[in-house]
Design a protein around this motif. Structure first.
Motif, PDB file in Angstrom:
ATOM      1  N   LEU A  16     -30.649  -6.329 -40.100  1.00 58.32           N
ATOM      2  CA  LEU A  16     -30.616  -4.893 -39.836  1.00 58.32           C
ATOM      3  C   LEU A  16     -29.234  -4.299 -40.051  1.00 58.32           C
ATOM      4  CD1 LEU A  16     -32.821  -4.734 -36.610  1.00 58.32           C
ATOM      5  CD2 LEU A  16     -33.467  -4.111 -38.956  1.00 58.32           C
ATOM      6  N   VAL A  17     -28.215  -5.160 -39.992  1.00 57.30           N
ATOM      7  CA  VAL A  17     -26.847  -4.628 -40.071  1.00 57.30           C
ATOM      8  C   VAL A  17     -26.078  -5.121 -41.292  1.00 57.30           C
ATOM      9  CG1 VAL A  17     -26.651  -4.314 -37.578  1.00 57.30           C
ATOM     10  CG2 VAL A  17     -26.017  -6.517 -38.599  1.00 57.30           C
ATOM     11  N   SER A  18     -26.613  -6.067 -42.038  1.00 54.98           N
ATOM     12  CA  SER A  18     -25.868  -6.601 -43.179  1.00 54.98           C
ATOM     13  C   SER A  18     -26.825  -7.102 -44.260  1.00 54.98           C
ATOM     14  CB  SER A  18     -24.938  -7.747 -42.737  1.00 54.98           C
ATOM     15  OG  SER A  18     -25.694  -8.844 -42.269  1.00 54.98           O
ATOM     16  N   TYR A  19     -26.282  -7.166 -45.451  1.00 53.95           N
ATOM     17  CA  TYR A  19     -27.054  -7.678 -46.581  1.00 53.95           C
ATOM     18  C   TYR A  19     -26.091  -8.460 -47.477  1.00 53.95           C
ATOM     19  CZ  TYR A  19     -30.400  -7.911 -50.406  1.00 53.95           C
ATOM     20  OH  TYR A  19     -31.270  -8.354 -51.364  1.00 53.95           O
ATOM     21  N   ARG A  20     -26.500  -9.663 -47.895  1.00 58.35           N
ATOM     22  CA  ARG A  20     -25.594 -10.530 -48.638  1.00 58.35           C
ATOM     23  C   ARG A  20     -26.321 -11.164 -49.821  1.00 58.35           C
ATOM     24  NH1 ARG A  20     -20.792 -13.169 -47.624  1.00 58.35           N
ATOM     25  NH2 ARG A  20     -20.496 -15.092 -48.831  1.00 58.35           N
ATOM     26  N   LYS A  21     -25.615 -11.205 -50.964  1.00 58.00           N
ATOM     27  CA  LYS A  21     -26.122 -11.889 -52.148  1.00 58.00           C
ATOM     28  C   LYS A  21     -25.144 -13.001 -52.508  1.00 58.00           C
ATOM     29  CE  LYS A  21     -28.437  -7.864 -54.202  1.00 58.00           C
ATOM     30  NZ  LYS A  21     -28.546  -7.011 -55.423  1.00 58.00           N
ATOM     31  N   ASP A  22     -25.677 -14.191 -52.753  1.00 55.92           N
ATOM     32  CA  ASP A  22     -24.819 -15.341 -53.029  1.00 55.92           C
ATOM     33  C   ASP A  22     -25.239 -16.063 -54.303  1.00 55.92           C
ATOM     34  OD1 ASP A  22     -22.787 -15.729 -50.913  1.00 55.92           O
ATOM     35  OD2 ASP A  22     -24.531 -15.794 -49.581  1.00 55.92           O
ATOM     36  N   THR A  23     -24.236 -16.391 -55.123  1.00 57.51           N
ATOM     37  CA  THR A  23     -24.433 -17.372 -56.185  1.00 57.51           C
ATOM     38  C   THR A  23     -24.203 -18.750 -55.555  1.00 57.51           C
ATOM     39  OG1 THR A  23     -22.098 -17.336 -56.822  1.00 57.51           O
ATOM     40  CG2 THR A  23     -23.564 -15.742 -57.904  1.00 57.51           C
ATOM     41  N   ILE A  24     -24.346 -19.792 -56.349  1.00 54.86           N
ATOM     42  CA  ILE A  24     -24.103 -21.130 -55.798  1.00 54.86           C
ATOM     43  C   ILE A  24     -22.665 -21.257 -55.320  1.00 54.86           C
ATOM     44  CG2 ILE A  24     -24.022 -23.594 -56.341  1.00 54.86           C
ATOM     45  CD1 ILE A  24     -26.283 -23.180 -58.289  1.00 54.86           C
ATOM     46  N   SER A  41     -20.408 -18.877 -54.573  1.00 52.88           N
ATOM     47  CA  SER A  41     -20.074 -18.028 -53.426  1.00 52.88           C
ATOM     48  C   SER A  41     -20.719 -18.557 -52.154  1.00 52.88           C
ATOM     49  CB  SER A  41     -20.528 -16.590 -53.687  1.00 52.88           C
ATOM     50  OG  SER A  41     -21.945 -16.496 -53.718  1.00 52.88           O
ATOM     51  N   GLY A  42     -21.872 -19.192 -52.281  1.00 50.03           N
ATOM     52  CA  GLY A  42     -22.492 -19.824 -51.119  1.00 50.03           C
ATOM     53  C   GLY A  42     -21.667 -20.991 -50.612  1.00 50.03           C
TER      54      GLY A  42
END
Length: 211
Positions: free
Chosen positions: A77-85, A87-88
């Protein structure tokens, strides 16, 4: 008198690649079948190098988007994250999970790249008829085969990352487009290793000894 190290193919013996039964076969017989499982017999896998190259080139092409595109998307509800390998891996490292970060980095980046490079080396050496370091190349092939049995562990990287992210209520986790390319790389490298015929590495050595 047979010289030491003479191959089974030189003596007319052929092993079935399905059931392993060894049969005697004429060099010119292109229609022979295994008496046990009725599989087509051949001294060397037909078009082994061409098929292996095809899978390998496709894996190289997909390896780039597999590492550059989004592997996983997480949102609350407060954050959204996109990760490549990568960045993960960095996210895991900075959040107090260096051991898991190293495992993910090795399994998801280094291992697929290692398989690609080794198979390329083996294909080039066979194409050039090289007799250099035959024992080392056989060892490399066996390592690729051994790793290949566990290659599907790579595909669970998204699940592993999802389990380690601190998810609150109403959170969402989904695989990104990079996961598709990553899974394809894993499958293609497995197929490439299966299509490669390691017996081809011994043929130049046999011809050299005959001379």
């Amino acid at each position: 008198m047979d010289w030491p190290g003479r191959s089974a193919a030189d003596q007319g013996f052929c092993s079935c690649h399905v059931c392993g039964l060894v049969s005697r076969l004429d060099q010119d017989d292109l229609t022979a079948r295994c008496p046990r499982c009725n599989t087509r017999l051949h001294f060397r896998r037909p078009n082994s190098l061409q098929r292996c190259w095809a899978f390998l080139i496709a894996a190289y092409i997909l390896y780039i988007p597999a590492n550059l595109m989004i592997m996983m998307e997480t949102g609350t509800l407060v954050s959204y994250r996109k990760d490549t390998i990568l960045s993960g891996v960095i996210h895991l490292w900075h959040n107090g999970n260096p051991g898991i970060a190293v495992i993910v980095f090795v399994a998801s980046i280094l291992v697929p790249l290692f398989k690609l490079v080794v198979l390329t080396l083996l294909l080039i050496s066979v194409r050039r008829g090289s007799t250099w370091g035959i024992k080392h190349r056989i060892l490399l092939y066996r390592i690729v085969e051994l790793v290949g049995r566990w290659s599907m562990l790579d595909i669970f990287v998204v699940t592993l990352l999802a389990a380690l992210v601190q998810i609150q209520s109403f959170a969402t986790v989904r695989a990104g487009t990079g996961a598709i390319a990553f899974g394809a790389v894993v499958v293609l490298t497995m197929f490439a290793a299966m299509e490669f015929d390691p017996r081809l590495m011994w043929d130049p050595l046999r011809k050299e000894r005959e001379l």
